[in-house]
Design an enzyme around this catalytic site. Structure first.
Site, PDB file in Angstrom:
ATOM      1  N   HIS A 226      93.911  45.529  62.669  1.00  0.00           N
ATOM      2  CA  HIS A 226      92.630  45.235  62.608  1.00  0.00           C
ATOM      3  C   HIS A 226      92.527  43.820  62.012  1.00  0.00           C
ATOM      4  CE1 HIS A 226      93.501  46.685  58.775  1.00  0.00           C
ATOM      5  NE2 HIS A 226      92.800  45.746  58.273  1.00  0.00           N
ATOM      6  N   ASP A 228      89.895  41.736  59.337  1.00  0.00           N
ATOM      7  CA  ASP A 228      88.941  41.922  58.517  1.00  0.00           C
ATOM      8  C   ASP A 228      87.604  41.571  58.859  1.00  0.00           C
ATOM      9  OD1 ASP A 228      90.822  43.439  56.994  1.00  0.00           O
ATOM     10  OD2 ASP A 228      91.142  41.897  55.182  1.00  0.00           O
ATOM     11  N   HIS A 281      96.364  42.276  61.101  1.00  0.00           N
ATOM     12  CA  HIS A 281      97.272  43.112  60.082  1.00  0.00           C
ATOM     13  C   HIS A 281      96.977  44.523  60.213  1.00  0.00           C
ATOM     14  CE1 HIS A 281      93.808  42.451  57.571  1.00  0.00           C
ATOM     15  NE2 HIS A 281      94.377  43.354  56.970  1.00  0.00           N
ATOM     16  N   ARG A 291     100.924  55.354  47.756  1.00  0.00           N
ATOM     17  CA  ARG A 291     100.706  53.714  47.880  1.00  0.00           C
ATOM     18  C   ARG A 291      99.268  53.462  47.047  1.00  0.00           C
ATOM     19  NH1 ARG A 291      98.678  49.654  51.038  1.00  0.00           N
ATOM     20  NH2 ARG A 291     100.253  48.133  51.936  1.00  0.00           N
TER      21      ARG A 291
END
Length: 320
Positions: A226, A228, A281, A291
């Site tokens: 995607h 941002d 990214h 995470r």
């Protein structure tokens, strides 16, 4: 260096490796003052030390900006960079005017005690929304507005219920961290216009503790490629502050750009980049452990500036 706390961060590389995915003891739990007077009184040497630290911080930032390190193709967890930069040409114009679209990483940006405190905020927020890590999938905690989004796009506002998982110290820490982040992004990405924090900022937990978990909503598919700004057009700069260690606290979860470069998360590592198509990214799917990150974005349009309310009240708008 030890005077200003740099040595507090430098031990991250030399700590003995613990068993993977086991919860670490909080670094602040053993810190008990031997004399209350030592905390409440401010001596002249302490004031001098604080002044020296302030000057040193400015000097360190100036050195980092003037002589950045070259970003490796894959920045591993065991590497330590003070200020690594990869030059990236901008894909589009921006309301920010002339600006760099680079990728910047700074290690040991946040002291271990503050990392532990943010991790605990994420844990308490998720628990208050009944979002168990054992269920797997993504959970986001927005301490500013009170919203928690659990897997399946289940949305809860903690501040509209009787549950109050956060207190004054939590809000003050979070406010301090995001304001320091803003100063860091402003220094890393000089531009013609002013820079504004924009909503939301949130703590993200990606859990790989349930091997059978599958995405049921688009929100769950965090591992998709995607851009941002395609998701939110007013985003200009993006950032991630990592609160867990790649291949120790979790498996999978590598941050990758579409040109093949990658950043392995590491506690206290700050990852910043322009929000446009030049920095497409994704995060690889987390397959074990948890995470944790603090995610944030900036705009150059003042209409999208958000107030850091941090008052334990529900807020659905940027400024009210």
């Amino acid at each position: 260096a030890s005077l200003c706390g740099w040595s507090q961060c430098s031990h991250i590389n030399t700590m003995p490796k613990k068993q993977k995915h086991k919860k670490r003891a909080q670094s602040s739990s053993d810190a008990t003052p031997s004399n209350a007077t030592q905390i409440t009184s401010i001596s002249r040497p302490a004031l001098l030390a604080a002044a020296v630290c302030a000057v040193a911080a400015v000097a360190l930032r100036t050195v980092r900006l003037a002589r950045p390190e070259v970003m490796p193709q894959r920045l591993t967890r065991t590497m330590r960079v003070r200020h690594a930069r990869r030059a990236v040409p901008c894909a589009t114009t921006s309301v920010c005017g002339e600006r760099p679209c680079d990728r910047v990483v700074i290690d040991d940006w946040l002291p271990p005690a503050e990392i532990d405190a943010l991790r605990d905020i994420a844990r308490r927020g998720a628990a208050a929304a009944d979002a168990a890590a054992a269920s797997g999938g993504p959970t986001i905690v927005d301490i500013n507005s009170g919203f928690v989004m659990a897997p399946g796009a289940r949305l809860v506002n903690l501040y509209q219920s009787k549950r109050k998982p956060f207190g004054g110290e939590d809000y003050e820490l979070y406010r301090s961290v995001i304001r320091r982040l803003k100063a860091e992004v402003e220094a890393a990405f000089p531009r013609a216009s002013a820079l504004y924090f924009t909503a939301p900022t949130f703590l993200t937990r990606l859990s790989g503790e349930n091997a059978t978990w599958e995405a049921s909503e688009p929100h769950d598919e965090y591992y998709q490629w995607h851009v941002d700004r395609d998701n939110t057009p007013h985003y200009e700069f993006s950032g991630l502050l990592y609160l867990s260690d790649y291949d120790e606290d979790f498996e999978g979860g590598l941050f990758t750009y579409d040109d093949g470069s990658a950043v392995e998360p590491r506690r206290g590592r700050l990852n910043m980049f322009a929000s446009g198509a030049e920095n497409k990214h994704r995060v690889e799917r987390v397959t074990a452990g948890q995470r944790l990150t603090l995610s944030f974005w900036f705009a150059c349009d003042p209409a999208y500036e958000f107030r850091d309310f941090l008052d334990g009240q529900a807020h659905a708008r940027y400024r009210s």
